[in-house]
Structures are given as C-alpha cells and as structure tokens.
Design a protein around this motif. Structure first.
Motif, PDB file in Angstrom:
ATOM      1  N   THR A  68     -50.913  13.244 -17.047  1.00 56.45           N
ATOM      2  CA  THR A  68     -49.799  12.320 -16.862  1.00 56.45           C
ATOM      3  C   THR A  68     -48.790  12.456 -17.991  1.00 56.45           C
ATOM      4  OG1 THR A  68     -51.276  10.772 -15.730  1.00 56.45           O
ATOM      5  CG2 THR A  68     -49.173   9.905 -16.497  1.00 56.45           C
ATOM      6  N   ASP A  69     -49.264  12.576 -19.216  1.00 60.77           N
ATOM      7  CA  ASP A  69     -48.357  12.739 -20.358  1.00 60.77           C
ATOM      8  C   ASP A  69     -47.502  13.989 -20.196  1.00 60.77           C
ATOM      9  OD1 ASP A  69     -49.390  10.450 -21.472  1.00 60.77           O
ATOM     10  OD2 ASP A  69     -50.697  11.490 -22.898  1.00 60.77           O
ATOM     11  N   ARG A  70     -48.132  15.074 -19.787  1.00 64.12           N
ATOM     12  CA  ARG A  70     -47.406  16.334 -19.617  1.00 64.12           C
ATOM     13  C   ARG A  70     -46.370  16.208 -18.494  1.00 64.12           C
ATOM     14  NH1 ARG A  70     -50.347  21.071 -21.337  1.00 64.12           N
ATOM     15  NH2 ARG A  70     -49.744  22.169 -19.450  1.00 64.12           N
ATOM     16  N   TYR A  71     -46.765  15.577 -17.404  1.00 67.68           N
ATOM     17  CA  TYR A  71     -45.885  15.488 -16.244  1.00 67.68           C
ATOM     18  C   TYR A  71     -44.731  14.512 -16.507  1.00 67.68           C
ATOM     19  CZ  TYR A  71     -44.630  15.579 -11.290  1.00 67.68           C
ATOM     20  OH  TYR A  71     -43.976  15.749 -10.093  1.00 67.68           O
ATOM     21  N   ILE A  72     -45.012  13.383 -17.127  1.00 71.21           N
ATOM     22  CA  ILE A  72     -43.959  12.416 -17.441  1.00 71.21           C
ATOM     23  C   ILE A  72     -42.925  13.053 -18.373  1.00 71.21           C
ATOM     24  CG2 ILE A  72     -43.430  10.258 -18.628  1.00 71.21           C
ATOM     25  CD1 ILE A  72     -44.622   9.792 -15.901  1.00 71.21           C
TER      26      ILE A  72
END
Length: 378
Positions: A224-228
């Motif tokens: 999620t961190d990477r995608y956000i």
C-alpha cells in the motif's frame, strides 16, 4: 534350560501382537494428536480431497468435532491464499497492487463490457459463492454482483463483502448528474477517476485484507505504501497538466457521464452527457439541445466511450463543429495483459493524453509517472 517349543511360541506371540498394533500419523493442527486424526481421501466422484476426521479420544467433545474445518489447520491457514472476487478492471488492478501474490484475485466484468448492464453467468455465480471476500465499488454500479454476494453471505457468513464506494463517500458527498439523476436513487459511482478516491480504495483494501489475513499484514502495508506513493505522483501530475489547458476549454461533454468526481478534483466542468439515465440513446430533442450547447460553449472536443459506441456522438460533433475523441475510458485498461500500461495508472495516463491535449493542454507533468504495478512479488 528353555525348551525350543517355548521360544517359538513366544516369538510367534510377539510378531502377532506387533502386526495387530495400528500405526497412527500425527494429526497436523493446533489440537493434540490424541484428539483427532485427519485422513485425506479422494472423493471417487470428482477426485477432490475430502477431510475425514476420526476421534482418537472418546471424551473429545462434539463441539470440537463440529468446529473442525480444513481451513482451520496450520497447513491450510498458513499457505492458503484468500480468494478475492471483484468487478471492473480498474478496481481489480487497484486491489492487485495491494494483495499482490498473497491473494487469488478474479475480476468478473470483462474489459470493454458495460458494467451497468453486465449479467452474471452461472460460472460467475459459482466464483462469488466460492470467494472469501467480494470487493465491489457499490453505489448501485454492480447491483447484480452485490445481490449474489449478499445471498451467498446469508448461506456462508464467513464470506465478507467490501463496498469501496460506500465506504469512501458519505451520502451528502454523492454526485447526481445527467446520467445519474437523483430521482433514480443511485449516485454516479465512478469514484476511481478521482485519484484521491483511488487512494482511499487502496487503504480500504489493505484494512480488509489485514483483518482477514493478519499474518501477511506487513506485506499488505508495504504494498500500500508503494502504491499510494505512485498514486500521489499521478494525482499531482494531473493537477498540473489540467492547468495547461486554457480555462475556457476546461469543459467536458462525454457520451457516458462518468467524469463528475474527476472534474471536481481537477478543476474541470462537465457540461453534459450524451447518454440518458436509462443507458439508451438520446431523443432527437436531446441531441438538438446538446448541439446548441456545444455551439454556445465553444468547446474544441467532445468525448465518446470505448464501451458505449454511438453514432449520435459523431452527429453531435459534426453539427457542433468539434472534434470527437473516441478513446476516453473509465473502466477499460489500455494494452494487453502483461503490458506495463495495462493498469489503472496506465488507463489514467492514457485518458489524460486523449483528454487534455485535444483541449489545448499538455501532459509534460505526467511524463515520469510509471504505469507499472508496484506490488512486491516475494
């Protein structure tokens, strides 16, 4: 002195006793091996594995037996992936970037198919019934999928349902417009065209996957961190790109009215939609009004849809003396499966090129946005 006959009898007794002693495999699970024995046997009708449980302890409670399921054993809970079913391609791709290779993911609505009128076939119903989690947009978009999921949940309460749109906006934030009038009850459901809402979808997905599969919580969080991070870059790039469009041209007239949440976020104005609320063709009177509006608004381009081909758009454009752009997409990912641009981010980049350039802008602020999926593969 021991007689030879006695030795023979003794040995025979030992061998006989050893042969009669049953051999047990240790039960794999959190229970003691003295409680139960799991024996996997093949179902002669379909070759599938059926778990058969045999009590080794006459005092074992009936409740213990009834609570036993294959999914509760370490060998399955530690390795079995969540079976997730979703609807349209942009949602499927957003969810994939969070769940990665820790989930088995199925998108039911084929690309290029009208999600508003999509009908489930029996194999689709079976996929929903076999799911651990069904994730849809909600807000009336995939009513048939939602109904099947609710029915399946009634039979199997362990099946969970997540409606991303319903959990992103409160009713006072809903948008009603040309194709989705308030009197029909359901708001415009196309939230994901506003990238901020797509970020919320990603976080909602992370929360639900973590709740259902806590052992992979770190993996879902890292994804999620990477995608956000990528979505923030996309959002900022779109904000800058729209500013390159002359203010008088920041107007959208589309065939299918799916851009309301996009317009509100990025400073555009939706001036109309060709398709009426019943998803049919507009009347001659409605077409005439649109032509008059285009002439008065002096927009340089109008936008058709890859899902809703219509000769009416060409008629409106010809009589209104504007260019038609036929490649604007709200749920069809560009390219083929496996290509880097075949993603939600890729779809938004393609839309910005096809929308903003004909309106007189440029997309230089988006040139460094990578459309590739970001989830970890290990």
């Amino acid at each position: 002195m021991i007689r030879k006959e006695a030795v023979v009898i003794l040995l025979t007794s030992i061998v006989t006793s050893w042969a009669a002693t049953p051999t047990f495999s240790i039960a794999r699970g959190t229970e003691s091996p003295n409680v139960a024995l799991d024996s996997a046997i093949s179902d002669p009708t379909d070759g599938s594995k059926v778990t058969e449980r045999t009590s080794l302890n006459s005092s074992a409670s009936t409740a213990e037996k009834d609570n036993f399921t294959p999914a509760n054993t370490p060998e399955t809970s530690a390795t079995r992936k969540l079976n997730v079913v979703t609807s349209v391609s942009p949602l499927t791709n957003i969810i994939k970037n969070i769940g990665g290779n820790k989930i088995d993911l199925t998108g039911l609505v084929p690309e290029g198919v009208n999600s508003h009128t999509f009908e489930l076939v029996p194999s689709d119903v079976a996929k929903v019934n076999g799911a651990d989690l069904v994730i849809i947009d909600g807000l009336g978009l995939e009513t048939n999928i939602g109904n099947v999921a609710e029915e399946a949940h009634g039979k199997n309460p362990r099946l969970e349902i997540l409606k991303l749109g319903d959990n992103t906006l409160s009713p006072d934030q809903w948008v009603f417009d040309f194709s989705f009038p308030k009197e029909n009850g359901d708001p415009n459901p196309h939230l994901w065209l506003n990238v901020v809402h797509a970020m919320k979808f990603a976080n909602l997905t992370r929360e639900k996957l973590t709740e259902m599969d806590p052992q992979n919580a770190r993996y879902y969080s890292d994804n999620t961190d990477r995608y956000i991070s990528l979505l923030k870059k996309l959002d900022e790039g779109i904000l800058q790109a729209v500013q390159t469009v002359p203010p008088q041209n920041r107007k959208l007239l589309t065939f299918h009215d799916s851009w309301s949440y996009f317009a509100a976020r990025y400073g555009m104005t939706v001036i109309g939609a060709v398709q009426p609320s019943d998803f049919g063709e507009p009347t001659p009177q409605e077409v005439a009004r649109m032509i008059d509006q285009i002439r008065s608004e002096k927009v340089p381009a109008i936008f058709a849809s890859e899902v809703f081909p219509s000769g009416v758009v060409n008629q409106v454009a010809k009589e209104g003396n504007v260019k038609v752009v036929e490649t604007l997409s709200d749920d069809d990912l560009p390219g083929d499966h496996g290509e880097p641009k075949h993603s939600y981010v890729g779809m938004m980049l393609e839309n910005m090129k096809n929308m903003l350039v004909p309106l007189g802008g440029n997309i230089m602020s988006l040139i460094d946005v990578d459309p590739r999926d970001t989830y970890l593969t290990s």
